[in-house]
Design an enzyme around this catalytic site. Sequence first.
Site, PDB file in Angstrom:
ATOM      1  CB  CYS A 119      -0.946  -0.007   1.196  1.00  0.00           C
ATOM      2  SG  CYS A 119      -2.077  -1.398   1.139  1.00  0.00           S
ATOM      3  CG  HIS A 261      -3.168   3.406   1.938  1.00  0.00           C
ATOM      4  ND1 HIS A 261      -3.690   2.921   0.767  1.00  0.00           N
ATOM      5  CD2 HIS A 261      -3.222   2.387   2.830  1.00  0.00           C
ATOM      6  CE1 HIS A 261      -4.030   1.647   0.948  1.00  0.00           C
ATOM      7  NE2 HIS A 261      -3.761   1.300   2.190  1.00  0.00           N
ATOM      8  CG  ASN A 291      -6.625  -0.852   1.311  1.00  0.00           C
ATOM      9  OD1 ASN A 291      -5.973  -0.602   0.299  1.00  0.00           O
ATOM     10  ND2 ASN A 291      -6.065  -1.142   2.468  1.00  0.00           N
TER      11      ASN A 291
HETATM   12  O1  UT7 Z   1      -3.380  -1.074   3.769  1.00  0.00           O
HETATM   13  C1  UT7 Z   1      -3.416  -1.536   5.088  1.00  0.00           C
HETATM   14  C2  UT7 Z   1      -4.453  -2.625   5.123  1.00  0.00           C
HETATM   15  N1  UT7 Z   1      -4.932  -2.958   6.426  1.00  0.00           N
HETATM   16  C3  UT7 Z   1      -5.618  -2.112   7.239  1.00  0.00           C
HETATM   17  O2  UT7 Z   1      -5.790  -0.962   6.971  1.00  0.00           O
HETATM   18  C4  UT7 Z   1      -6.200  -2.712   8.492  1.00  0.00           C
HETATM   19  C5  UT7 Z   1      -6.326  -1.728   9.622  1.00  0.00           C
HETATM   20  N2  UT7 Z   1      -7.243  -2.250  10.601  1.00  0.00           N
HETATM   21  C6  UT7 Z   1      -8.581  -2.055  10.514  1.00  0.00           C
HETATM   22  O3  UT7 Z   1      -9.044  -1.380   9.616  1.00  0.00           O
HETATM   23  C7  UT7 Z   1      -9.462  -2.647  11.580  1.00  0.00           C
HETATM   24  O4  UT7 Z   1      -8.655  -3.297  12.538  1.00  0.00           O
HETATM   25  C8  UT7 Z   1     -10.522  -3.672  11.040  1.00  0.00           C
HETATM   26  C9  UT7 Z   1     -11.571  -2.925  10.230  1.00  0.00           C
HETATM   27  C10 UT7 Z   1      -9.845  -4.720  10.142  1.00  0.00           C
HETATM   28  C11 UT7 Z   1     -11.214  -4.369  12.190  1.00  0.00           C
HETATM   29  O5  UT7 Z   1     -11.825  -3.411  13.035  1.00  0.00           O
HETATM   30  P1  UT7 Z   1     -11.602  -3.462  14.614  1.00  0.00           P
HETATM   31  O6  UT7 Z   1     -12.412  -2.383  15.183  1.00  0.00           O
HETATM   32  O7  UT7 Z   1     -10.110  -3.434  14.868  1.00  0.00           O
HETATM   33  O8  UT7 Z   1     -12.223  -4.868  14.986  1.00  0.00           O
HETATM   34  P2  UT7 Z   1     -11.554  -6.053  15.806  1.00  0.00           P
HETATM   35  O9  UT7 Z   1     -10.596  -6.815  14.956  1.00  0.00           O
HETATM   36  O10 UT7 Z   1     -11.090  -5.516  17.124  1.00  0.00           O
HETATM   37  O11 UT7 Z   1     -12.825  -6.949  16.070  1.00  0.00           O
HETATM   38  C12 UT7 Z   1     -13.882  -6.526  16.926  1.00  0.00           C
HETATM   39  C13 UT7 Z   1     -14.997  -7.563  16.855  1.00  0.00           C
HETATM   40  C14 UT7 Z   1     -14.507  -8.989  17.031  1.00  0.00           C
HETATM   41  O12 UT7 Z   1     -15.500  -9.691  17.737  1.00  0.00           O
HETATM   42  P3  UT7 Z   1     -15.313 -10.046  19.284  1.00  0.00           P
HETATM   43  O13 UT7 Z   1     -14.074 -10.871  19.361  1.00  0.00           O
HETATM   44  O14 UT7 Z   1     -15.166  -8.706  19.978  1.00  0.00           O
HETATM   45  O15 UT7 Z   1     -16.571 -10.764  19.620  1.00  0.00           O
HETATM   46  C15 UT7 Z   1     -14.421  -9.519  15.629  1.00  0.00           C
HETATM   47  O16 UT7 Z   1     -14.601 -10.915  15.560  1.00  0.00           O
HETATM   48  O17 UT7 Z   1     -15.596  -7.512  15.577  1.00  0.00           O
HETATM   49  C16 UT7 Z   1     -15.600  -8.815  14.996  1.00  0.00           C
HETATM   50  N3  UT7 Z   1     -15.450  -8.657  13.568  1.00  0.00           N
HETATM   51  C17 UT7 Z   1     -16.508  -8.503  12.739  1.00  0.00           C
HETATM   52  N4  UT7 Z   1     -17.832  -8.463  12.982  1.00  0.00           N
HETATM   53  C18 UT7 Z   1     -18.644  -8.280  11.936  1.00  0.00           C
HETATM   54  C19 UT7 Z   1     -14.309  -8.614  12.820  1.00  0.00           C
HETATM   55  N5  UT7 Z   1     -14.617  -8.437  11.527  1.00  0.00           N
HETATM   56  C20 UT7 Z   1     -15.962  -8.375  11.468  1.00  0.00           C
HETATM   57  C21 UT7 Z   1     -16.864  -8.191  10.400  1.00  0.00           C
HETATM   58  N6  UT7 Z   1     -18.198  -8.146  10.687  1.00  0.00           N
HETATM   59  N7  UT7 Z   1     -16.454  -8.033   9.121  1.00  0.00           N
END
Ligand code: UT7
Length: 335
Positions: A119, A261, A291
């Site tokens: 990225c 980005h 993205n």
């Molecule tokens: O170019 C660089 C590319 N990468 C990035 O930019 C990634 C940067 N990170 C992010 O954008 C965020 O970390 C995400 C959008 C990927 C995830 O958001 P988050 O607020 O960090 O969520 P999390 O991983 O802390 O998950 C929170 C909860 C979890 O459930 P529990 O364990 O609290 O019950 C996940 O299992 O949300 C759940 N979860 C979802 N729920 C519904 C994770 N993905 C999803 C989903 N739909 N798609």
Amino acid sequence: MEGIKVNQIGVSFKGIGSYVPDQVLTNQKISQKVDTSDEWIKSRTGISERRISRLEDNVTEMGYEAALNAIEMANWDIKTIDLIVLATSTPNDLFGSAPSIQAKLGAYNAVAFDLTAACSGFLFALITATQFLKGGSFKRAIVIGADQLSSFVDWNDRRSCILFGDGAGALAVEATNEFDNFIGFDMRTDGERGSFLNLPSTNNKDSIIDNIDFLSGGFSPIQMNGQEVYKFAVREVPIILEKLFRNTNYSSDEVDWLVLHQANQRILDSVGDRLKIPREKILSNLEKYGNTSAATIPLMMDEAIRNNRIKHNDIIATSGFGAGLSWGAALIKWG
Ligand code: UT7
């Protein structure tokens, strides 16, 4: 390729273009595949839909279309292009897709090669190209960011598949001895944290002939620790931009546009808040495209320039960040 040899001082930006496939994947559609919802994806990322390549939309095709748009805006004779740098992590030929773009354009006087930095790729490619221009080796360059991550996403992994889409953007850059619109840059890599985001090759052992093995080629889907990548971005991006402002004697007040980005709306807002750059100056089109990896920055700039939001002589602070881990920043004046 003759270059310009005297009083070489800078570069100017002459054209921009982009391309996205026409196939739209909405959040609602993704929620039919994995356990997620439009509400969750929108509130956590800002994304509503993304574009997914069809067979005819590989990196060469998308990069070609974006480059052609940029060349048309620049009004260049294609034979005068000296350099094509294609930032991509998903070439349709592992030996490089830039040469096929050169051939499709008919840019026979240009040297063309790929550059991989995920990225951060577009920013690293732009910095690379400007060094050739400022050094006097080349006069005209096309810098392309194009990626087709949809081919490498695990469409059963709801933690990552919601983020990514496909697309391309391109910038036409020219050396000039009158002024310099590439004000400054910085770039960083931290391979120690590389495991937070990977698209690793697979090592399937096979045998050529008795006692001589080889590893057949292939890749496993994107592996991402979203929380760690998020923390990395909101920490490092403001730091590198603040350092760039200091080194170039600019302040964040002088920035007309922040073009980051496009990874997550919360990352964009957090970086803007830390730099005290108001929301109306932070450009975002994440909602429509998600993205698109190396394509996000030129795709965003193309939209804003063609909509007359970014205007001639506007100051743009830009930063790319992602796998590697790698990150970089540049301060440019449009035009
Ligand atoms: O170019 C660089 C590319 N990468 C990035 O930019 C990634 C940067 N990170 C992010 O954008 C965020 O970390 C995400 C959008 C990927 C995830 O958001 P988050 O607020 O960090 O969520 P999390 O991983 O802390 O998950 C929170 C909860 C979890 O459930 P529990 O364990 O609290 O019950 C996940 O299992 O949300 C759940 N979860 C979802 N729920 C519904 C994770 N993905 C999803 C989903 N739909 N798609």
